[in-house]
Design an enzyme around this catalytic site. Structure first.
Site, PDB file in Angstrom:
ATOM      1  N   CYS A  87       0.859  -1.173   0.000  1.00  0.00           N
ATOM      2  CA  CYS A  87       0.000   0.000   0.000  1.00  0.00           C
ATOM      3  C   CYS A  87       0.900   1.229   0.000  1.00  0.00           C
ATOM      4  O   CYS A  87       1.898   1.265   0.715  1.00  0.00           O
ATOM      5  CB  CYS A  87      -0.878  -0.020   1.246  1.00  0.00           C
ATOM      6  SG  CYS A  87      -1.939   1.411   1.398  1.00  0.00           S
ATOM      7  N   HIS A 128      -9.175  -3.965  -1.805  1.00  0.00           N
ATOM      8  CA  HIS A 128      -8.187  -3.221  -1.014  1.00  0.00           C
ATOM      9  C   HIS A 128      -8.694  -1.802  -0.724  1.00  0.00           C
ATOM     10  O   HIS A 128      -8.639  -1.329   0.416  1.00  0.00           O
ATOM     11  CB  HIS A 128      -6.857  -3.195  -1.779  1.00  0.00           C
ATOM     12  CG  HIS A 128      -5.754  -2.456  -1.079  1.00  0.00           C
ATOM     13  ND1 HIS A 128      -4.704  -3.105  -0.461  1.00  0.00           N
ATOM     14  CD2 HIS A 128      -5.538  -1.133  -0.894  1.00  0.00           C
ATOM     15  CE1 HIS A 128      -3.897  -2.189   0.084  1.00  0.00           C
ATOM     16  NE2 HIS A 128      -4.366  -0.990  -0.187  1.00  0.00           N
ATOM     17  N   GLU A 129      -9.213  -1.132  -1.760  1.00  0.00           N
ATOM     18  CA  GLU A 129      -9.654   0.259  -1.584  1.00  0.00           C
ATOM     19  C   GLU A 129     -10.920   0.341  -0.724  1.00  0.00           C
ATOM     20  O   GLU A 129     -11.080   1.277   0.051  1.00  0.00           O
ATOM     21  CB  GLU A 129      -9.872   0.944  -2.940  1.00  0.00           C
ATOM     22  CG  GLU A 129      -8.674   0.916  -3.890  1.00  0.00           C
ATOM     23  CD  GLU A 129      -7.332   1.261  -3.260  1.00  0.00           C
ATOM     24  OE1 GLU A 129      -7.296   2.011  -2.268  1.00  0.00           O
ATOM     25  OE2 GLU A 129      -6.305   0.762  -3.759  1.00  0.00           O
ATOM     26  N   HIS A 132      -9.998   0.356   2.764  1.00  0.00           N
ATOM     27  CA  HIS A 132      -9.570   1.692   3.199  1.00  0.00           C
ATOM     28  C   HIS A 132     -10.771   2.518   3.685  1.00  0.00           C
ATOM     29  O   HIS A 132     -10.670   3.253   4.662  1.00  0.00           O
ATOM     30  CB  HIS A 132      -8.897   2.450   2.038  1.00  0.00           C
ATOM     31  CG  HIS A 132      -7.415   2.210   1.931  1.00  0.00           C
ATOM     32  ND1 HIS A 132      -6.523   2.593   2.922  1.00  0.00           N
ATOM     33  CD2 HIS A 132      -6.672   1.663   0.947  1.00  0.00           C
ATOM     34  CE1 HIS A 132      -5.290   2.257   2.529  1.00  0.00           C
ATOM     35  NE2 HIS A 132      -5.351   1.696   1.346  1.00  0.00           N
TER      36      HIS A 132
END
Ligand SMILES: [Zn+2]
Length: 138
Positions: A87, A128-129, A132
């Protein structure tokens, strides 16, 4: 505008708020696009909190094109596997569980509802995002 990358794990650990597609949200989306492009050699996706905006906006780089997703929701996933991810906001890489195939719904920058299936790398980036947005770091 190219923005500095947030590396503050306290800020990155907070949940992001839903967006309405306001002028400010669209500016954030453009800033994400500019910042992603500036880091294209090391980064294929970003969430708004990585440039210090705690809003539910992500960008997914797919070759020359990039998809901006407002309020993305992963509706289902299949084919769990173990992936190693890095990341831009963190150093090193970690092992995470991901789905090979996901169905995602989101709003585009005109606030039109979208729904699509993704697999492989784009699916991994979206997962992944979306993490976040929940304040989850790999
Ligand atoms: Zn990340």
């Amino acid at each position: 505008m190219i923005c500095p990358i947030c590396k503050n794990t306290f800020l990155l650990s907070q949940k992001s708020a839903p967006v309405t597609g306001s002028a400010e949200d669209l500016q954030t989306a453009r800033n994400l696009e500019d910042t992603l492009r500036a880091h294209a050699s090391e980064c294929i996706g970003m969430a708004a909190n990585m440039i210090g905006v705690r809003k539910r906006i992500i960008i997914v780089g797919l070759g020359p094109a990039a998809i901006v997703m407002l309020n993305p929701v992963i509706e289902s996933g299949a084919g769990e596997y173990e992936a190693s991810e890095g990341c831009l906001s963190l150093t090193g890489s970690r092992t995470v569980r991901r789905f090979r195939q996901i169905t995602v719904s989101w709003q585009d920058t005109a606030m039109r509802q979208q729904k699509r299936q993704f697999s492989g790398l784009p699916a991994q980036i979206i997962q992944h995002e979306c993490d976040h947005l929940e304040g989850i770091l790999v």
